[in-house]
Design a protein around this motif. Structure first.
Motif, PDB file in Angstrom:
ATOM      1  N   TYR A   1       0.829  -1.210   0.000  1.00 53.00           N
ATOM      2  CA  TYR A   1       0.000   0.000   0.000  1.00 53.00           C
ATOM      3  C   TYR A   1       0.860   1.255   0.000  1.00 53.00           C
ATOM      4  O   TYR A   1       0.438   2.320   0.461  1.00 53.00           O
ATOM      5  N   ALA A   2       2.057   1.127  -0.569  1.00 54.52           N
ATOM      6  CA  ALA A   2       2.970   2.266  -0.618  1.00 54.52           C
ATOM      7  C   ALA A   2       2.357   3.441  -1.369  1.00 54.52           C
ATOM      8  O   ALA A   2       2.657   4.606  -1.069  1.00 54.52           O
ATOM      9  N   HIS A   3       1.481   3.181  -2.314  1.00 50.44           N
ATOM     10  CA  HIS A   3       0.837   4.267  -3.057  1.00 50.44           C
ATOM     11  C   HIS A   3      -0.101   5.080  -2.176  1.00 50.44           C
ATOM     12  O   HIS A   3      -0.471   6.209  -2.535  1.00 50.44           O
ATOM     13  N   LEU A   4      -0.483   4.527  -1.013  1.00 46.85           N
ATOM     14  CA  LEU A   4      -1.368   5.249  -0.093  1.00 46.85           C
ATOM     15  C   LEU A   4      -0.611   5.863   1.076  1.00 46.85           C
ATOM     16  O   LEU A   4      -1.034   6.894   1.609  1.00 46.85           O
ATOM     17  N   VAL A   5       0.480   5.249   1.480  1.00 46.18           N
ATOM     18  CA  VAL A   5       1.173   5.723   2.679  1.00 46.18           C
ATOM     19  C   VAL A   5       2.565   6.265   2.397  1.00 46.18           C
ATOM     20  O   VAL A   5       3.194   6.813   3.315  1.00 46.18           O
ATOM     21  N   ALA A   6       3.053   6.122   1.174  1.00 39.00           N
ATOM     22  CA  ALA A   6       4.421   6.521   0.844  1.00 39.00           C
ATOM     23  C   ALA A   6       5.382   5.812   1.799  1.00 39.00           C
ATOM     24  O   ALA A   6       5.335   4.597   1.921  1.00 39.00           O
ATOM     25  N   GLY A   7       6.223   6.567   2.489  1.00 32.81           N
ATOM     26  CA  GLY A   7       7.178   5.933   3.383  1.00 32.81           C
ATOM     27  C   GLY A   7       6.762   5.918   4.831  1.00 32.81           C
ATOM     28  O   GLY A   7       7.586   5.650   5.712  1.00 32.81           O
ATOM     29  N   HIS A   8       5.472   6.177   5.114  1.00 30.06           N
ATOM     30  CA  HIS A   8       4.993   6.326   6.480  1.00 30.06           C
ATOM     31  C   HIS A   8       4.221   5.108   6.978  1.00 30.06           C
ATOM     32  O   HIS A   8       3.629   4.371   6.185  1.00 30.06           O
ATOM     33  N   ARG A   9       4.210   4.925   8.270  1.00 29.83           N
ATOM     34  CA  ARG A   9       3.326   3.943   8.890  1.00 29.83           C
ATOM     35  C   ARG A   9       1.903   4.473   8.831  1.00 29.83           C
ATOM     36  O   ARG A   9       1.604   5.564   9.326  1.00 29.83           O
ATOM     37  N   GLY A  10       1.001   3.741   8.185  1.00 34.87           N
ATOM     38  CA  GLY A  10      -0.418   4.080   8.216  1.00 34.87           C
ATOM     39  C   GLY A  10      -1.028   3.561   9.500  1.00 34.87           C
ATOM     40  O   GLY A  10      -0.816   2.397   9.867  1.00 34.87           O
ATOM     41  N   THR A  11      -1.791   4.400  10.204  1.00 33.97           N
ATOM     42  CA  THR A  11      -2.133   4.094  11.594  1.00 33.97           C
ATOM     43  C   THR A  11      -3.493   3.441  11.806  1.00 33.97           C
ATOM     44  O   THR A  11      -4.097   3.588  12.871  1.00 33.97           O
ATOM     45  N   THR A  12      -4.004   2.737  10.812  1.00 34.48           N
ATOM     46  CA  THR A  12      -5.163   1.881  11.042  1.00 34.48           C
ATOM     47  C   THR A  12      -4.889   0.512  10.421  1.00 34.48           C
ATOM     48  O   THR A  12      -4.561   0.413   9.244  1.00 34.48           O
ATOM     49  N   ASP A  13      -5.020  -0.511  11.239  1.00 33.62           N
ATOM     50  CA  ASP A  13      -4.870  -1.879  10.744  1.00 33.62           C
ATOM     51  C   ASP A  13      -6.222  -2.569  10.599  1.00 33.62           C
ATOM     52  O   ASP A  13      -6.447  -3.321   9.652  1.00 33.62           O
ATOM     53  N   VAL A  14      -7.121  -2.317  11.553  1.00 35.31           N
ATOM     54  CA  VAL A  14      -8.474  -2.866  11.539  1.00 35.31           C
ATOM     55  C   VAL A  14      -9.378  -1.835  12.205  1.00 35.31           C
ATOM     56  O   VAL A  14      -8.924  -0.822  12.727  1.00 35.31           O
TER      57      VAL A  14
END
Length: 509
Positions: free
Chosen positions: A369-382
Motif C-alpha cells: 500500500y505504498a501508493h497510499l502511505v508513501a514511506g509512512h506507517r499508516g495508523t489503522t490496521d483494523v
C-alpha cells in the motif's frame, strides 16, 4: 530500572488517552523542553471545546493536553442537553428510559435510545451477533486459556470493577468475569465528586470498566488482568505502563494487551517516541505479546488544531492499531446496512483517527500500500464500532459522560475508539484459544491473510465514509485496505477466528 519521580502528574482522561505529561513537555514545564510549539499548536480554548464535545458524544477524553475539569463537564452538559452553541444530534436529552443512574433498572434498548436521543444505542449481545461472535462462541471459541491485560494509570477500585462487571454480565447473560486486579504502586483513593481531581479520576475509572466490559463480552472465558499504575513524569507517563507490562509478561508469555490511550506525535520529541517504541517492541518480541491500541477520536488531528496528527502507540508498527466504525443494527443484531467509517456528520471534530505517522516508517506488511502511505506507517490496521451515532451500553459506577459527574451507578452510552480496541482485543482472545499458541505481532499474518483471501477471512471491508473534520480532509474509505479503516472490520468471527489462527501458525510470531 531508573528511579522515577514520586509526584504524579496525570492531566486528563479519554477514549484515546492523550498524555497530559505531553502538554508539560510541549510547553517546557516538564522534564524535556521544546524550543518552539509545533505547527498548529493547541490553545486552551481549543482544548476545552474539544474535551466538552467528546464528553457530550459519549467519548471519554481520558488523557488530554491538560486535566479534565469541572468546567469541562459544565460545558459538556450544556452541549448534551441542547443549551450549548454546538449541540450534536443524538446527544440529548441527558437521561433515557431505563438508564437513570442508581435505579437498578434494565439497560436501555435500541428503540428507547432512538426515541430519547434520536440515535441508537446497542448492547454487546447485538454486536456479538452482528460480528458472528455469538456463532464463534457456539463453536467453542470463548477465549478460554487466553489472557487480556489492561494496564492503566490509577484504574478503578477493584470492588467497583467487580461490581460493575457483575451487573453488566447479569444483564446480558455473560458468565462471571475471570478478573485479576494488580497495583504496581500506591494508588490514591477515589475522591468525592466535587473534588478538583474527581473529573479525570472518574473518567479513568469509567474507561477501565468500559474496556473490561467490551473484552468480556467478546471473550467471556478469557482472563482479564487489570494493572493499576501510578503516573510519573517519566517519558510522558509511559514508563509506568511499560514497566507494568514488562513486570507481568515474563510469567505470562503470549498475553494480549489492550490500550485505549495514546500521546500525539506532536506532543513528544521524536527521539522520546522512538525510544519508548523500542522498549515496547523489545517487550513484545521477548514475550510474544499482542497489543491492540485505539487510534484516536478526533480524525487525523489532535483535536486541538487542524494539523495532521496521529497518536503513539497506535503509530507503532508493532501494534494492532484499531479505528472506529459506525454500525446499523436491528434489535436482533442483524446489520441493516454495511458498516461505515466513524465520521463527523455534525461538524464538531469527532471522528475515528487514522493518518500517517511522521515518526515511524512504513512497515513491510504495508509495502503493498505504498501508493497510499508513501514511506509512512499508516495508523489503522483494523476497525470496529466506535461511533457516537452507534454507542454501546455499559454499566459504570463512576461517570463523567454527558458532563454529569456522579458515582451513583447506572447504564451509560459510550463511544470512541476506546470501544473499538478492546472489542478487537476480545476477539483476539478467541484467536489465541484457537491457535493454541501466542499470536505475537499479528499484523504480518493479518495483512497476508486479507491480501490472499479477502473477505473470506471473516473481515468485512469498509468502503464508505471518511474521518474528515472541520479544517482537515482526513482520509476516505475505499475498497481494500485504506488509511482510515485498515483491512476492515469484524465481519463474521466464525470464519475470522480459524482463518487468522491458521495464518498465525503458518507465519509464526
Amino acid at each position: 530500572m531508573p528511579t522515577k519521580p514520586t509526584t504524579a502528574v496525570l492531566t486528563g482522561v479519554a477514549v484515546l488517552g492523550i498524555s497530559a505529561v505531553a502538554f508539560a513537555l510541549a510547553t517546557g514545564t516538564g522534564p524535556v523542553s521544546r524550543s518552539a510549539a509545533p505547527a498548529g499548536a493547541s490553545t486552551p480554548a481549543a482544548a476545552a471545546t474539544s474535551i466538552a464535545r467528546q464528553l457530550a458524544a459519549g467519548v471519554l477524553p481520558l488523557r488530554g493536553p491538560r486535566r479534565l475539569t469541572h468546567a469541562d463537564l459544565t460545558a459538556a452538559r450544556a452541549l448534551a442537553t441542547g443549551t450549548g452553541p454546538a449541540t450534536s444530534q443524538g446527544a440529548r436529552p441527558a437521561t433515557s428510559p431505563g438508564a437513570s443512574p442508581g435505579t437498578g433498572q434494565a439497560p436501555p434498548t435500541t428503540a428507547e435510545c432512538r426515541a430519547a436521543y434520536g440515535s441508537p444505542c446497542y448492547s454487546v449481545r447485538q454486536l456479538a451477533r452482528a460480528y458472528g461472535v455469538t456463532g464463534a462462541h457456539r463453536a467453542g471459541w470463548t477465549g478460554r486459556g487466553a489472557t487480556v491485560v489492561l494496564p492503566i494509570w490509577h484504574s478503578v477500585p477493584e470492588h467497583t470493577l467487580r461490581h460493575d462487571l457483575g451487573v453488566f454480565s447479569a444483564a446480558y447473560g455473560l458468565p462471571k468475569a475471570d478478573l485479576e486486579y494488580r497495583a504496581t504502586g500506591p494508588i490514591t483513593p477515589m475522591p468525592p465528586p466535587d473534588a478538583p481531581e474527581a473529573p479525570w479520576r472518574y473518567a479513568i475509572a469509567q474507561e477501565t470498566v468500559l474496556d473490561a466490559s467490551m473484552i468480556h463480552a467478546m471473550a467471556p472465558h478469557a482472563r482479564i488482568v487489570v494493572i493499576a499504575t501510578p503516573e510519573t513524569a517519566t517519558d510522558g507517563g509511559y514508563a509506568d505502563i511499560l514497566d507494568a507490562v514488562r513486570d507481568y509478561a515474563p510469567g505470562h508469555p503470549g498475553v494480549i494487551v489492550s490500550m485505549s490511550y495514546g500521546t500525539y506525535e506532536s506532543d513528544l520529541p521524536a527521539a522520546t517516541l522512538t525510544r519508548l517504541n523500542r522498549q515496547l517492541s523489545q517487550i513484545i518480541g521477548a514475550r510474544k505479546l499482542t497489543v491492540a491500541v485505539s487510534n484516536g477520536d478526533t480524525g487525523n488531528t489532535s483535536g486541538q488544531s487542524t494539523a495532521a496528527n496521529v497518536p503513539w502507540p497506535a503509530s507503532s508498527p508493532d501494534v494492532l492499531a484499531v479505528g472506529g466504525t459506525q454500525v446499523d443494527l436491528d434489535d436482533h443484531g442483524r446489520r441493516r446496512s454495511p458498516d461505515t467509517v466513524w465520521g463527523d456528520p455534525h461538524g464538531l471534530g469527532r471522528a475515528t483517527g487514522g493518518g500517517l505517522s511522521r515518526v515511524f516508517t512504513r512497515p513491510a506488511f504495508q509495502d503493498r500500500y505504498a501508493h497510499l502511505v508513501a514511506g509512512h506507517r499508516g495508523t489503522t490496521d483494523v476497525a470496529a464500532n466506535g461511533s457516537g451515532e452507534s454507542r454501546m451500553i455499559i454499566y459504570s459506577t463512576y461517570n463523567v459522560l454527558g458532563g454529569k459527574i456522579d458515582r451513583d451507578g447506572g447504564w451509560r452510552r459510550a463511544a470512541g475508539t476506546s470501544v473499538s480496541a478492546p472489542l478487537w482485543a476480545g476477539v483476539l482472545g478467541l484467536v489465541r484459544q484457537a491457535a493454541h499458541r501466542p499470536l505475537g505481532r499479528i499484523n504480518p499474518a493479518l495483512y497476508g491473510l486479507v491480501a490472499a483471501t479477502g473477505t473470506r477471512t471473516g473481515i468485512a471491508d469498509v468502503t464508505q465514509g471518511s474521518n474528515a473534520v472541520p479544517g482537515n480532509p482526513g482520509y476516505p474509505a475505499q475498497p481494500g485496505w485504506d488509511v482510515v479503516s485498515g483491512n476492515g472490520t469484524i465481519g463474521d468471527a466464525r470464519w475470522l477466528v480459524p482463518a487468522l489462527s491458521a495464518a498465525i501458525r503458518r507465519v509464526g510470531t
